[in-house]
Design a protein around this motif. Structure first.
Motif, PDB file in Angstrom:
ATOM      1  N   PRO A 113       0.809  -1.169   0.014  1.00 35.66           N
ATOM      2  CA  PRO A 113       0.069  -0.043   0.114  1.00 35.66           C
ATOM      3  C   PRO A 113       0.913   1.295   0.176  1.00 35.66           C
ATOM      4  CG  PRO A 113      -0.681  -1.491   1.618  1.00 35.66           C
ATOM      5  CD  PRO A 113       0.528  -2.056   1.283  1.00 35.66           C
ATOM      6  N   GLN A 114       0.440   2.342  -0.643  1.00 31.45           N
ATOM      7  CA  GLN A 114       0.984   3.675  -0.637  1.00 31.45           C
ATOM      8  C   GLN A 114       0.255   4.598  -0.104  1.00 31.45           C
ATOM      9  OE1 GLN A 114       4.051   3.671  -2.438  1.00 31.45           O
ATOM     10  NE2 GLN A 114       3.836   1.560  -2.548  1.00 31.45           N
ATOM     11  N   GLY A 115       1.111   5.586   0.806  1.00 27.26           N
ATOM     12  CA  GLY A 115       0.418   6.525   1.536  1.00 27.26           C
ATOM     13  C   GLY A 115      -0.664   6.438   2.152  1.00 27.26           C
ATOM     14  N   MET A 116      -2.097   6.993   1.798  1.00 24.83           N
ATOM     15  CA  MET A 116      -3.273   7.014   2.607  1.00 24.83           C
ATOM     16  C   MET A 116      -3.863   5.676   2.642  1.00 24.83           C
ATOM     17  SD  MET A 116      -3.859   9.941   4.304  1.00 24.83           S
ATOM     18  CE  MET A 116      -5.703   9.510   4.511  1.00 24.83           C
ATOM     19  N   GLU A 117      -3.204   4.889   1.512  1.00 21.32           N
ATOM     20  CA  GLU A 117      -3.972   3.500   1.309  1.00 21.32           C
ATOM     21  C   GLU A 117      -3.874   2.723   2.875  1.00 21.32           C
ATOM     22  OE1 GLU A 117      -3.507   2.446  -3.241  1.00 21.32           O
ATOM     23  OE2 GLU A 117      -2.020   1.726  -1.847  1.00 21.32           O
TER      24      GLU A 117
END
Length: 284
Positions: free
Chosen positions: A197-201
């Motif tokens: 997952p990336q960032g806000m994910e």
């Protein structure tokens, strides 16, 4: 009976589940296996915390039924999340809600229960809604439809197993088993499909457990504060919230036929709940 508070709790529950559905739809770059894993793992924070705080034993004396219920629920969740990759979120939620029809059919064969003629009529209304959705709405993806219908079948089986478990287990123990099994299942299946997952994910993934937990909590409170036949129909406002959020956030377009199909599905299910409530009242 506190109907006013019960309605408030059911609205909060429906909103929580609607936001959970929307987040799953948003996480299109994350595999459904990972979503099941994170949704279940984050819920364990709440279920383990509750059981430890209240000194409730976590291990059941009825492991076979508990594990069977958990497996059916976990695969139902997975198939539903997968269907959101192919269907509009409002359509998927509406179709998932036909699970009580499958539960009633299972009950006939497994529990030897009888279904009244009028109940079959209400079920037919809901199935006509499904036919309209697939037959007249060209936006419906066939693979997505199959996935969500299988999810509904498994969810109906979950209802039957919970009926067999009865009141022998604390509700949170049942949910905790479900979350443990779903975490393990989702974790194993996500290994070959893992996407970091990336960032806000990350935030959205871990928020799934909170929305799921509070959705369940407020729904339970609603049923505790008012009669089931009054509260159960209100549960379907989750579809309304989800359709509005889907249209607003994802620009999902719902045709006349899709809205008619969803309306018939909900109408048949609400009518069945109302009729069952009347039968119980007359039996008293």
């Amino acid at each position: 009976m506190d109907v006013k508070n019960a309605i408030k709790f059911m609205i909060l529950s429906s909103l929580a589940f609607a936001f959970m559905n929307i987040i799953v739809k948003y996480l299109k770059n994350v595999s459904s296996y990972e979503i099941v894993f994170f949704r279940s793992l984050s819920s364990l924070f709440f279920t383990f915390g509750f059981l430890i705080k209240n000194k409730i034993p976590m291990v059941s004396s009825n492991n076979k039924l508990m594990i069977l219920r958990s497996l059916a629920g976990a695969f139902s969740m997975l198939l539903f999340f997968m269907s959101l990759k192919y269907l509009s979120v409002g359509t998927a939620v509406s179709l998932r809600y036909i699970a009580p029809i499958f539960a009633a059919i299972f009950a006939v064969f497994l529990l030897r229960e009888k279904i009244k003629v009028l109940q079959w009529f209400f079920f037919i209304i809901s199935f006509v809604g499904v036919i309209i959705l697939k037959g007249l709405d060209t936006q419906i993806d066939t693979f997505g439809l199959v996935l969500v219908l299988l999810a509904a079948v498994l969810s109906g089986l979950v209802y039957i197993i919970i009926n067999k478990i009865g009141n022998s287990e604390h509700p949170v123990v049942v949910v905790n088993y479900f979350m443990v099994v779903a975490t393990v299942l989702g974790g194993i299946l996500s290994i070959p499909h893992w996407v970091t997952p990336q960032g806000m994910e990350w935030v959205f993934l871990f928020s799934l457990g909170a929305f799921g937990y509070y959705g369940q909590l407020y729904m339970t409170k609603a049923f505790q504060n008012a009669a089931t036949n009054l509260m159960a129909p209100l549960k379907y406002i989750e579809v309304v919230f989800t359709v509005i959020l889907g249209a607003t956030l994802f620009n999902e377009i719902y045709t006349f036929w899709s809205l008619l199909g969803m309306a018939l599905i909900i109408a048949g299910l609400v009518a069945n709940v109302w009729y069952k409530g009347r039968l119980k009242e007359n039996a008293l």
